[in-house]
Motif scaffolding. Structure first.
Motif, mmCIF file in Angstrom:
data_model
loop_
_atom_site.group_PDB
_atom_site.id
_atom_site.type_symbol
_atom_site.label_atom_id
_atom_site.label_comp_id
_atom_site.label_asym_id
_atom_site.label_seq_id
_atom_site.Cartn_x
_atom_site.Cartn_y
_atom_site.Cartn_z
ATOM 1 N N THR A 1 -3.532 -11.376 3.651
ATOM 2 C CA THR A 1 -2.450 -10.774 4.432
ATOM 3 C C THR A 1 -2.593 -9.263 4.476
ATOM 4 O O THR A 1 -2.304 -8.646 5.492
ATOM 5 C CB THR A 1 -1.076 -11.107 3.822
ATOM 6 N N ALA A 2 -2.988 -8.700 3.344
ATOM 7 C CA ALA A 2 -3.138 -7.247 3.305
ATOM 8 C C ALA A 2 -4.179 -6.797 4.310
ATOM 9 O O ALA A 2 -3.981 -5.819 5.027
ATOM 10 C CB ALA A 2 -3.522 -6.798 1.909
ATOM 11 N N SER B 1 7.934 -13.298 -14.265
ATOM 12 C CA SER B 1 8.398 -14.449 -13.486
ATOM 13 C C SER B 1 7.534 -14.740 -12.261
ATOM 14 O O SER B 1 7.783 -15.715 -11.565
ATOM 15 C CB SER B 1 9.827 -14.203 -13.039
ATOM 16 N N HIS B 2 6.552 -13.903 -11.992
ATOM 17 C CA HIS B 2 5.645 -14.101 -10.864
ATOM 18 C C HIS B 2 6.317 -13.939 -9.508
ATOM 19 O O HIS B 2 5.795 -14.387 -8.500
ATOM 20 C CB HIS B 2 4.937 -15.460 -10.931
ATOM 21 N N ARG B 3 7.446 -13.325 -9.489
ATOM 22 C CA ARG B 3 8.033 -13.002 -8.195
ATOM 23 C C ARG B 3 7.333 -11.772 -7.659
ATOM 24 O O ARG B 3 7.234 -10.767 -8.370
ATOM 25 C CB ARG B 3 9.491 -12.619 -8.369
ATOM 26 N N GLN B 4 6.902 -11.859 -6.450
ATOM 27 C CA GLN B 4 6.269 -10.688 -5.847
ATOM 28 C C GLN B 4 6.867 -10.481 -4.475
ATOM 29 O O GLN B 4 7.048 -11.426 -3.716
ATOM 30 C CB GLN B 4 4.767 -10.904 -5.721
ATOM 31 N N LEU C 1 -1.583 -8.562 -11.065
ATOM 32 C CA LEU C 1 -1.382 -9.643 -12.034
ATOM 33 C C LEU C 1 -2.588 -9.815 -12.950
ATOM 34 O O LEU C 1 -2.456 -10.270 -14.072
ATOM 35 C CB LEU C 1 -1.093 -10.958 -11.310
ATOM 36 N N GLU D 1 4.443 -18.345 -2.495
ATOM 37 C CA GLU D 1 4.824 -16.965 -2.763
ATOM 38 C C GLU D 1 4.249 -16.477 -4.078
ATOM 39 O O GLU D 1 3.845 -15.336 -4.211
ATOM 40 C CB GLU D 1 6.348 -16.856 -2.850
ATOM 41 N N MET D 2 4.256 -17.369 -5.052
ATOM 42 C CA MET D 2 3.888 -16.919 -6.385
ATOM 43 C C MET D 2 2.388 -16.930 -6.617
ATOM 44 O O MET D 2 1.882 -16.119 -7.373
ATOM 45 C CB MET D 2 4.556 -17.809 -7.429
ATOM 46 N N PHE D 3 1.704 -17.850 -5.992
ATOM 47 C CA PHE D 3 0.299 -17.993 -6.354
ATOM 48 C C PHE D 3 -0.677 -17.594 -5.258
ATOM 49 O O PHE D 3 -1.834 -17.362 -5.538
ATOM 50 C CB PHE D 3 0.014 -19.425 -6.796
ATOM 51 N N HIS E 1 5.988 -8.511 -1.165
ATOM 52 C CA HIS E 1 4.899 -7.758 -0.551
ATOM 53 C C HIS E 1 5.423 -6.955 0.626
ATOM 54 O O HIS E 1 6.142 -7.472 1.486
ATOM 55 C CB HIS E 1 3.805 -8.704 -0.068
ATOM 56 N N SER F 1 -2.673 -12.252 -1.992
ATOM 57 C CA SER F 1 -2.141 -11.422 -0.922
ATOM 58 C C SER F 1 -3.221 -10.601 -0.235
ATOM 59 O O SER F 1 -2.933 -9.842 0.667
ATOM 60 C CB SER F 1 -1.082 -10.497 -1.493
ATOM 61 N N TYR F 2 -4.463 -10.778 -0.681
ATOM 62 C CA TYR F 2 -5.525 -9.960 -0.105
ATOM 63 C C TYR F 2 -5.657 -10.188 1.395
ATOM 64 O O TYR F 2 -5.802 -9.251 2.175
ATOM 65 C CB TYR F 2 -6.857 -10.276 -0.785
ATOM 66 N N PRO G 1 0.821 -1.204 0.000
ATOM 67 C CA PRO G 1 0.000 0.000 0.000
ATOM 68 C C PRO G 1 0.862 1.264 0.000
ATOM 69 O O PRO G 1 2.061 1.210 0.233
ATOM 70 C CB PRO G 1 -0.816 -0.122 1.287
ATOM 71 N N LEU H 1 -3.066 -4.622 -5.382
ATOM 72 C CA LEU H 1 -2.897 -6.040 -5.086
ATOM 73 C C LEU H 1 -3.329 -6.920 -6.258
ATOM 74 O O LEU H 1 -2.919 -8.060 -6.367
ATOM 75 C CB LEU H 1 -3.721 -6.406 -3.851
ATOM 76 N N MET I 1 3.812 -4.952 3.654
ATOM 77 C CA MET I 1 2.468 -4.871 4.211
ATOM 78 C C MET I 1 2.372 -4.025 5.465
ATOM 79 O O MET I 1 1.332 -4.001 6.100
ATOM 80 C CB MET I 1 1.968 -6.287 4.536
#
Lengths: 445, 863
Positions: free
Chosen positions: B768-769, A220-223, A208, B760-762, A225, B765-766, A77, A205, A227
């Protein structure tokens, strides 16, 4: 709190003797702290993001040293320290000796590079490629694209200088036509061309889902976060650290005193309450900075240290309701109109109203009950009504057109009942009958 | 008619009279007078510049008439070094029969016509001049005297330009009395005239060449850099079709034409190359017969001339020079060394360059000329191989002809031209820059480099570190100062192999598709026909990779002569700014030309729809086809229409994601042309993914077997995207490395590591947010839920939620939230997309919706 006050008295007595020196120190203190609050300097410490930081820095190092292409999104955020994280990482990366000369950086911002054409020119400019002369980039959009792609294509893992792309406001790039830029960047990062690290910063959020399927497949789908996952104790620690003076400050005694005062503040109960309240509203560090900035502004030579009262005041300023403030400045007639609208809302259950209805309601009140309110003429009331509209306390339902008469244009009130009642309580010199009328539309009966 | 002695009957000796005049600029000798001695007889004819002369032709009775403009010596030619430039006249009998009626009257017996036809060669051997003749110009009103006593007098009244007869213009008329010095505008077709001159092997085809070339020399205005491609291509074509002619003419023409043609840098290269290393005693090869040039030059001036030439010539020459070293064997490297210092730091801005190259390379060249040899010649190796054959053939020719020195030069010249033509593409990428030019030049370079994508010509010189190179001329990211580190541990090695960019030795699990595409393209290549193929499949199923593999195999097969050679072009819809740009890209990659989209479309249509002389098949890969969609679908139509023409020899392979794309977005006429050769790439199954991973990690033991199976199954269940699979594994190696205590022996990647990577990838994250949001934000979400429950709708205005929020806060003992604070909270949640909100100008009335399911919110808010 008591301790703090005593301390202030003591120091103010002292300050009479060497007022001048104090003034100098204070201006320095304010400069240092304001800089800290307003700029995101990569020198300050990171809070609670060590894992993410390690992930990012390892990734960047692999790109820089091994020439491995990567793409990553930093999601969090607003005010969660995304830019700070990447700046820290880049700073550390550049301090590595074997990297500093070996890495090119390209910084883009979705708010500035609003389409791919501009973005391409900016990339070419920042990479200082061949079709850049001075600060100008020549060639058409298509030429620039093929030029850049060619430039990136000709590199390979082991011999080309890695390029780090930092795309701020990444979500806005996803709105570009066909997502051409993102496709190409990700495509290069997934093929044996110039090593790229594509780092996107975004607060969305659902980022993707914005990416087109081909672009998404290449990402590569690395994220990472961010928070703001810290709790209140850590928040207090951050508060203390943000307000403390650095050890490099010229006057040791003053620094000691200042930091001691800050320590006292963190232990103070009312300060903790203020901070807790602030923390409840938002964990955003920027809002903390705002609070501290407001408190810092109250520091003067006669008032050389931040006190709990300063913070409370600052907190009040921060959490103030802006509309209530506007209502405090209205005339009695305008207040009366707002009360009339409130009654209309109550009666008709939030249905829109027009000027005529409000005027009638006002007339009823004036004729039957009011002793203090003068019975204004209709054009005067109309003027007041229009003033409310200018203040955006009321809002027309449709766009104003030439055909509709202003008296009958449908309006909605943008104030909540609780807001109106709270504002009335603080309204200076409010006539009693108006106040009574506000509590009940039938009070005159 | 009068009888004129020609060479067939008697021998004549030609010699210059008077001192040669040296033209410093152009370095060849001009003369004012020439004497002709007829063997046997004692008569000696003196012919001066400005006189009218008779020139021997195929008709002994009617020799050609011309006005002598210039006499000069050209040592570059083997047989007839004495050259003359003339202004032709034409006899009525020489006018084509079909055009004779245009005169409209019967011509007088001794009437000739000023020949006003610029495409005709005016440069002849001086030894074909027979005698001088008297020519009288007549005004339009004057009558041709019918006096036949003096047959030697001819009359000019009209001019003939192959189309019409016109009265002589007053300027021409005036010119008749004074000797002409300017460049002539009227010439005669060489084809008929020069027959039977020096070389008996002339064929008509040669004349065609000559004519084309002379046209070049005539249309000599400076061309844009993109231009020379066409003429060059033409020339190459013709030269290669008559490689056996020891054509003194051609080279002469070339030298003349090219000195002022834009491509001259390259030609000059050839000259300087010949002269400088072999150190001939005459400055031959520098003498040219271009109409604009005249200057005699003393012999023995090689050194200076070399230097001069060198100055003019771009560094290309040295490049070519070096390239040819092994082929010609006459050049010596030591000679080159003597040349290099001359070149050092010289920037020939006068010569238009084809190509740019990083300055740093050039700089380096000047610094270390020795090192240059190997580095610069490497990129040419391939092209050299190709041209070697031609050169050898030509050299055989040479030996056969028992050549003089100049002869040899000519032939050396030819292969050089051939090289620079055939290899112009590669050369362009590898020649050092002359000057940094504007973007048009740059992009020209770009396109050329595209073609040579299989070679990496400039790699070698770049690997070594350079001290400071602020600018880079080619479209290239600067190279790194330190070499990239090689993987140290097993995990790093695995990571390298797992990167999507790593090209595996083979493509597992796509054997069937590979075979189908291979068969399709191969059959088209063998049949010398064209066709279309459409491939579909979701992203990450190996479509592009398979096609590239097919092309790679076919290229190998073509090298081994199993299939005919073909040209491969790749375009990607996503890499275009606009669908019509695809024409520009194809044209650039095909020919190196640069044109606007419309023009490129025309050129391509012309190329594909008309019969070409080089019947090479083109294989075109169109990736991301759906992006080439336009309203009129003209781009797709053209792409699929061209292969249907037999001459096109075009094989189009198209790739897109959706299986029914032809039916969905294409008009009938477009999809009909695309045909039914379809192939769909199914998403990988878990066993296939597992096989891919195992194949990539063949010799690296970094993963537990279970872990590989797990990730294969996970990805197969989600998308079947191989890229995802590889990325997850790569991330898992990182996690394994982090989590390990001892950095030197991290151990294998376990299931736990992979699960973490997948998470991690899939994972969404809602939740956790929400968990990490502030108290007020959480209570606002609760208020929304409460409001939804109250109203039974999935949408509420901010005002409604606010009142709920206030009530909730009161219940929970939180301080009263002001409107501004709540609004800030709402927009904050909106910016994260936990909520979907309208723009905030609606203020109280803005509508709020949840972007997460209510259950998720409840779950996240549970504690």
């Amino acid at each position: 709190m008591f301790h703090g006050f005593q301390f202030v008295k003591m120091s103010s007595r002292k300050s009479k003797s060497n007022n001048l020196i104090h003034a100098e120190y204070l201006s320095q203190v304010q400069r240092i702290l304001r800089e800290r609050f307003c700029h995101q300097s990569p020198h300050s410490n990171l809070f609670g993001v060590q894992v993410q930081y390690k992930h990012l820095i390892e990734l960047l190092k692999r790109t820089a040293i091994h020439g491995e292409s990567n793409s990553v999104l930093i999601i969090g955020p607003r005010g969660s320290g995304k830019t700070m994280l990447i700046n820290h990482a880049l700073k550390e990366l550049m301090e590595v000796e074997e990297v500093s000369e070996n890495v090119l950086q390209v910084h883009l911002n979705g708010l500035l590079q609003i389409n791919d054409k501009i973005a391409l020119k900016e990339i070419t400019r920042q990479l200082n490629l061949e079709n850049v002369v001075g600060d100008k980039v020549f060639g058409s959009f298509a030429e620039n694209l093929s030029f850049l792609l060619e430039a990136l294509k000709r590199g390979d893992r082991s011999s080309s200088c890695p390029v780090i792309f930092i795309l701020d406001e990444f979500d806005l790039f996803a709105h570009h036509k066909n997502q051409t830029l993102l496709y190409n960047l990700f495509d290069i990062s997934q093929s044996a061309q110039t090593p790229l690290a594509v780092i996107g910063l975004t607060c969305r959020l659902d980022i993707l889902e914005l990416l087109e399927k081909r672009v998404k497949s290449r990402f590569s789908h690395r994220q990472i976060h961010l928070m703001n996952s810290f709790g209140f104790p850590q928040y207090l620690k951050i508060f203390k650290e943000q307000l403390s003076l650095p050890a490099e400050f010229p006057d040791k005694i003053f620094t000691e005193k200042w930091n001691e005062n800050v320590q006292c503040l963190t232990e103070d109960r009312s300060v903790r309450e203020v901070l807790q309240k602030h923390f409840n509203v938002s964990k955003n560090l920027r809002s903390l900075h705002m609070l501290l900035m407001l408190a810092l502004n109250r520091v003067t030579t006669s008032h050389p240290f931040v006190t709990a009262a300063d913070l409370m005041e600052a907190n009040q300023l921060c959490s103030m309701d802006s509309k209530a403030n506007i209502v405090h400045g209205l005339s009695v007639l305008e207040i009366c109109l707002i009360i009339a609208m409130k009654h209309l809302n109550d009666i008709y259950e939030e249905e829109p109203f027009n000027f005529q209805m409000v005027y009638n309601e006002f007339q009823k009140f004036v004729q039957r009950k009011a002793h203090s309110v003068y019975n204004f003429e209709k054009p005067v009331v109309m003027k007041a009504f229009e003033h409310l509209q200018q203040l955006e306390l009321i809002r027309p339902m449709e766009r104003t057109s030439v055909n509709t008469q202003r008296e009958y244009q449908l309006m909605k009130l943008l104030l909540d009942n609780t807001q109106i009642m709270n504002a009335l309580q603080k309204y200076p010199n409010c006539p009693t009958d108006v106040r009574q009328w506000a509590t009940s539309s039938l009070s005159w009966l | 008619m009068a009888y004129y002695p020609t060479r067939l009957k008697t021998r004549q000796t030609y010699s210059w009279v008077g001192k040669p005049l040296l033209d410093h600029e152009l370095r060849y000798h001009t003369y004012k007078e020439m004497s002709v001695k007829i063997e046997g007889g004692l008569t000696e004819i003196h012919i001066q510049v400005g006189q009218f002369v008779l020139i021997e032709g195929d008709d002994d009775e009617n020799p050609y008439v011309a006005k002598l403009v210039e006499l000069f010596e050209d040592d570059s030619l083997p047989h007839s070094k004495k050259r003359a430039r003339v202004q032709w006249f034409i006899r009525f009998c020489e006018v084509p029969v079909s055009k004779r009626h245009l005169l409209g009257r019967k011509p007088a017996a001794q009437e000739i016509f000023w020949y006003d036809y610029p495409a005709c060669n005016s440069n002849i051997s001086a030894e074909t001049i027979i005698d001088h003749v008297q020519v009288v110009a007549l005004g339009p009103d004057e009558v041709i005297p019918v006096d036949l006593k003096n047959e030697q007098t001819l009359f000019v009244k009209l001019s003939w330009n192959e189309k019409t007869f016109r009265p002589l213009s007053p300027e021409l008329f005036a010119e008749f009395d004074q000797p002409q010095e300017g460049s002539p505008r009227c010439q005669k077709p060489v084809g008929a005239k020069t027959k039977g001159l020096g070389s008996p092997t002339w064929t008509t085809a040669e004349h065609v060449i000559k004519r084309i070339e002379s046209r070049h020399s005539n249309s000599k205005s400076r061309r844009t850099p993109s231009h020379p491609v066409t003429p060059k291509a033409k020339k190459k074509l013709e030269l290669s079709s008559f490689p056996r002619t020891p054509s003194t003419r051609i080279s002469q023409q070339n030298s003349g034409a090219l000195l002022d043609s834009p491509g001259r840098s390259k030609r000059k290269v050839a000259f300087s190359e010949i002269t400088s290393p072999t150190k001939r005693s005459q400055p031959d090869g520098l003498h040219t017969s271009s109409p604009a040039l005249k200057a005699p030059q003393k012999t023995g001036e090689i050194q200076s001339s070399c230097a001069k030439e060198d100055k003019k010539a771009s560094p290309d020459c040295h490049r070519i020079l070096r390239t040819r070293v092994p082929a010609l064997k006459t050049t010596e490297i030591s000679e080159e060394r003597t040349l290099t210092p001359l070149r050092g730091g010289r920037k020939s801005s006068a010569v238009p360059s084809m190509v740019l190259k990083p300055e740093n390379i050039k700089k380096r060249e000047t610094e270390e000329p020795e090192a240059q040899d190997e580095t610069t010649s490497t990129p040419h190796r391939i092209r050299r191989k190709n041209s070697l054959l031609t050169m050898n053939r030509i050299r055989q020719q040479l030996r056969f002809l028992g050549n003089s020195k100049s002869d040899q030069e000519d032939d050396e010249f030819l292969p050089a031209a051939e090289i620079s033509d055939s290899g112009s593409e590669e050369e362009e990428t590898s020649t050092p820059p002359l000057a940094r030019r504007t973007s048009s030049r740059v992009s020209k370079n770009l396109c050329s480099s595209v073609k040579s994508s299989f070679q990496t010509p400039s790699q070698t010189p770049q690997k070594t570190p350079k001290p400071s190179t602020p600018r880079h001329a080619t479209p290239q990211i600067r190279s790194r100062n330190l070499a990239a580190q090689e993987p140290a541990s097993m995990l790093e090695e695995a990571r390298l192999r797992l990167h999507v960019s790593a090209v595996p030795e083979s493509l597992p699990c796509r054997e069937q598709e590979f075979q189908n595409i291979y068969n399709f393209v191969e059959s088209k290549l063998l049949d010398r026909s064209g066709g279309c193929m459409y491939m579909s499949g979701v992203p990450g199923t190996g479509k592009t990779a398979t096609v590239r593999e097919v092309v790679r195999c076919l290229q190998q097969a073509a090298q081994a002569n199993h299939v005919p050679p073909f040209q491969y072009i790749e375009v990607n819809g996503m890499k275009l700014t606009e669908p019509h740009q695809v024409y520009v890209q194809i044209l650039q990659k095909l020919t190196g030309q640069k044109a606007t989209a419309n023009h490129a479309a025309e050129l391509l249509a012309k190329r594909f729809l008309t019969r070409r002389s080089s019947p090479e098949t083109t294989v075109l890969l169109v990736d991301e086809l759906d992006l080439l969609w336009t309203q009129k679908q003209d781009v797709m139509y053209n792409l699929f229409d061209w292969p249907t023409h037999r001459e096109a020899r075009l094989v189009v392979l198209t790739i897109a994601n959706t299986m029914d794309l032809p039916e969905r977005i294409m008009m009938n006429r477009v999809s009909s042309r695309l045909g039914l050769t379809r192939m769909s790439f199914q998403p990988y199954t878990h066993s296939q993914l597992q096989q891919i991973l195992v194949c990539r990690l063949k010799h690296v033991k970094a993963f537990e077997d279970d872990a590989i199976q797990l990730v294969a199954r996970k990805v197969a269940a989600l998308s079947g995207d191989a890229r995802r699979c590889l990325d997850i594994c790569r991330r898992a190696t990182e996690i394994c490395e982090f989590s390990c205590q001892k950095p030197d022996s991290p151990g294998l990647v376990t299931v736990a590591h992979l699960l973490q990577a997948v998470d991690e990838m899939f994972s969404s994250s809602y939740i956790t947010a929400i968990k990490n949001s502030s108290v007020l934000e959480q209570s606002f979400l609760r208020a929304i839920l409460a409001e939804f429950r109250r109203s039974g709708l999935e949408e509420a205005t901010f005002q409604q939620v606010y009142s709920q929020h206030v009530a909730l806060c009161r219940m929970e003992g939180l301080p009263y939230p002001t409107m501004s604070e709540t609004m800030a909270v709402c927009s904050h949640l909106g910016s994260c997309r936990l909520l979907l909100v309208e723009p905030s100008r609606n203020d109280l009335l803005l509508r709020v919706r949840l972007n997460v399911s209510q259950d998720d919110v409840l779950y996240a808010l549970k504690d």
